[in-house]
Design a protein around this motif. Structure first.
Motif, PDB file in Angstrom:
ATOM      1  N   SER A  88       1.026  -1.272  -0.062  1.00  0.00           N
ATOM      2  CA  SER A  88      -0.108   0.064   0.257  1.00  0.00           C
ATOM      3  C   SER A  88       1.097   1.437  -0.110  1.00  0.00           C
ATOM      4  O   SER A  88       0.511   2.480  -0.244  1.00  0.00           O
ATOM      5  CB  SER A  88      -1.069  -0.119   1.193  1.00  0.00           C
ATOM      6  OG  SER A  88       0.009  -0.148   2.546  1.00  0.00           O
ATOM      7  N   LYS A  90       3.084   4.176  -0.917  1.00  0.00           N
ATOM      8  CA  LYS A  90       2.797   5.816  -2.355  1.00  0.00           C
ATOM      9  C   LYS A  90       4.314   5.700  -2.689  1.00  0.00           C
ATOM     10  O   LYS A  90       5.158   5.999  -1.605  1.00  0.00           O
ATOM     11  CB  LYS A  90       1.963   6.737  -1.698  1.00  0.00           C
ATOM     12  CG  LYS A  90       0.843   6.332  -1.527  1.00  0.00           C
ATOM     13  CD  LYS A  90       0.386   7.932  -1.996  1.00  0.00           C
ATOM     14  CE  LYS A  90      -1.152   7.984  -1.547  1.00  0.00           C
ATOM     15  NZ  LYS A  90      -1.907   8.688  -0.948  1.00  0.00           N
ATOM     16  N   LEU A 123       0.967   6.896  -6.791  1.00  0.00           N
ATOM     17  CA  LEU A 123       0.677   5.688  -7.134  1.00  0.00           C
ATOM     18  C   LEU A 123       1.434   4.597  -5.737  1.00  0.00           C
ATOM     19  O   LEU A 123       1.873   5.411  -5.273  1.00  0.00           O
ATOM     20  CB  LEU A 123       0.890   4.812  -8.185  1.00  0.00           C
ATOM     21  CG  LEU A 123       0.446   5.751  -9.486  1.00  0.00           C
ATOM     22  CD1 LEU A 123       1.416   5.081 -10.981  1.00  0.00           C
ATOM     23  CD2 LEU A 123      -1.052   4.220 -10.211  1.00  0.00           C
ATOM     24  N   ARG A 124       0.793   3.947  -5.766  1.00  0.00           N
ATOM     25  CA  ARG A 124       0.783   2.242  -4.878  1.00  0.00           C
ATOM     26  C   ARG A 124       1.307   1.886  -5.885  1.00  0.00           C
ATOM     27  O   ARG A 124       1.136   1.045  -6.589  1.00  0.00           O
ATOM     28  CB  ARG A 124      -0.206   2.588  -4.217  1.00  0.00           C
ATOM     29  CG  ARG A 124      -1.096   3.365  -3.265  1.00  0.00           C
ATOM     30  CD  ARG A 124      -1.859   2.670  -3.004  1.00  0.00           C
ATOM     31  NE  ARG A 124      -3.269   3.785  -1.457  1.00  0.00           N
ATOM     32  CZ  ARG A 124      -2.718   4.122  -1.013  1.00  0.00           C
ATOM     33  NH1 ARG A 124      -1.820   3.659   0.390  1.00  0.00           N
ATOM     34  NH2 ARG A 124      -3.359   5.816  -0.171  1.00  0.00           N
ATOM     35  N   SER A 126       1.289  -1.230  -5.173  1.00  0.00           N
ATOM     36  CA  SER A 126      -0.291  -2.766  -5.305  1.00  0.00           C
ATOM     37  C   SER A 126      -0.461  -1.887  -6.543  1.00  0.00           C
ATOM     38  O   SER A 126      -0.718  -3.136  -7.709  1.00  0.00           O
ATOM     39  CB  SER A 126      -0.438  -2.806  -4.543  1.00  0.00           C
ATOM     40  OG  SER A 126      -1.612  -1.032  -3.919  1.00  0.00           O
ATOM     41  N   GLU A 127       0.253  -0.425  -7.411  1.00  0.00           N
ATOM     42  CA  GLU A 127      -1.184  -0.122  -8.924  1.00  0.00           C
ATOM     43  C   GLU A 127       0.374  -0.347  -9.913  1.00  0.00           C
ATOM     44  O   GLU A 127      -0.296  -0.191 -11.005  1.00  0.00           O
ATOM     45  CB  GLU A 127      -1.777   0.977  -8.318  1.00  0.00           C
ATOM     46  CG  GLU A 127      -2.412   0.956  -7.645  1.00  0.00           C
ATOM     47  CD  GLU A 127      -2.884   2.520  -6.599  1.00  0.00           C
ATOM     48  OE1 GLU A 127      -4.181   2.958  -7.541  1.00  0.00           O
ATOM     49  OE2 GLU A 127      -2.186   3.302  -6.378  1.00  0.00           O
ATOM     50  N   SER A 129       2.484  -1.910 -12.425  1.00  0.00           N
ATOM     51  CA  SER A 129       3.097  -3.131 -13.494  1.00  0.00           C
ATOM     52  C   SER A 129       4.069  -4.102 -12.789  1.00  0.00           C
ATOM     53  O   SER A 129       5.141  -3.169 -12.659  1.00  0.00           O
ATOM     54  CB  SER A 129       2.819  -2.859 -15.030  1.00  0.00           C
ATOM     55  OG  SER A 129       3.442  -2.040 -15.288  1.00  0.00           O
TER      56      SER A 129
END
Lengths: 235, 123
Positions: A88, A90, A123-124, A126-127, A129
């Motif tokens: 999570s 950032k 952006l975290r 987990s987001e 790629s």
């Protein structure tokens, strides 16, 4: 001028098994060098030893002339995955952590690199790629001003566009005197930016050669690298 | 620009720049892109670009203004000579490849003029 890296008679064991044996390696300033070898050849282990993450080895490891781990860490930049951070987290929070940890971390440079890579600061993890994560690792690694940069398989599992972007960022942001060591288990597509290749086989460095010298023998760098492993298959 | 990986890249960079100069994309007396710009544009090593430019400086086709960068020569004789060398190198390759197919020099001349005639009648 001091060499960014000098390794002498390195031996490393893990669970009484030799992972690296009698390894010698010197890198000169201002070079881009590929560290090549099969999966499991010991490339990541070597990077972890150089950067001071892996300990209890025998032999001498000097980074910019320094042997103590803390001094070495101040003269090299290595991002060991991003495994220490929760999913999570950032990007901005990781950057804050880097600013505290490394006094030479240059925020302005990071922001330029981040924008070049099209990464948004909120952006975290987990987001992201795989390709985006690798771009973030590159941006973090190159935001410090050091003698030696270590990139551990930066091109594995990412698409051609991301790869091109990363290669261009290496050319753009590399300082003249600093040296970059890039590990990979194959070598096509990045050969044109390399000064040298270092091949690891049988737990040690078996070859170090300039890419232009390889080409001067009418051989491609890829053929040259593969010939070391083909010989083994024929034996 | 794609480079062959079994030929020294500094030679290919030189060939690329010669072509840019001969075709007028890089003009006599004008500044060429910086070493780093060329490296990024061609996706090659900075040291390799440096080596190519050093040789071209030595040959005189480029000259360096201290602190300003590299410029294309205005020496028209040298530019003409470079163009001739480039043409000769291409002819060399062509003739060599035809010879290896068992075509004699006389036949090359004949085939080439016939080929050119056909090409022109197509236009």
């Amino acid at each position: 001028m001091t060499n960014p890296l000098e390794i002498t008679d390195l031996v490393y064991k893990k669970n009484q098994k030799k992972i690296i044996t009698d390894l010698n390696l010197t890198l000169k300033p201002g070079k881009i060098v590929a560290l090549l070898g099969e999966n499991g050849a010991g490339k990541t282990t070597l990077m972890r030893i150089i950067s001071g993450v892996a300990k209890n080895y025998r032999g001498s490891v000097k980074v910019a002339g320094f042997t103590k781990e803390a001094d070495r860490k101040g003269h090299l930049s290595f991002t060991d995955g991003l495994t220490g951070f929760a999913n999570s987290t950032k990007i901005n929070d990781i950057v804050k952590f880097y600013q505290i940890l490394y006094h030479d971390f240059n925020l302005k440079q990071f922001e330029q690199l981040r924008d070049f890579m099209n990464l948004k600061p909120d952006l975290r993890l987990s987001e992201l790629s795989k390709g985006m994560k690798e771009k973030l690792v590159i941006a973090l690694t190159f935001s410090r001003r050091v003698d030696l940069y270590l990139l551990d398989e930066p091109f594995s599992g990412i698409d051609a566009m991301a790869r091109k972007k990363i290669i261009k960022s290496i050319i753009l942001w590399k300082q003249e005197k600093s040296t970059i060591l890039i590990s990979d288990h194959f070598v096509n597509e990045i050969t044109a930016v390399l000064d040298e290749v270092v091949i690891i086989k049988n737990k040690t460095v078996c070859m170090q050669k300039s890419t232009e010298a390889i080409r001067a023998d009418n051989q491609s760098v890829e053929e040259f690298y593969e010939s070391f492993y083909q010989r083994e298959e024929e034996e | 620009m794609e480079f062959k990986d079994n030929i020294p890249i500094y030679l290919q960079i030189k060939q690329y720049l010669y072509r840019q100069i001969i075709t007028g994309k890089l003009k006599p007396g004008k500044k060429i892109p910086s070493v780093r710009e060329l490296a990024v544009q061609l996706t090659v090593n900075v040291n390799t670009v440096q080596r190519a430019l050093q040789q071209m400086n030595f040959e005189g086709i480029l000259y360096t203004k201290r602190g300003e960068g590299n410029f294309v020569t205005e020496d028209t004789t040298l530019l003409e000579k470079t163009k001739r060398e480039l043409i000769n190198a291409e002819l060399d390759k062509f003739v060599h490849s035809m010879n290896s197919l068992g075509v004699s020099d006389e036949q090359i001349l004949k085939s080439l003029s016939e080929y050119l005639k056909e090409e022109h009648s197509d236009d």
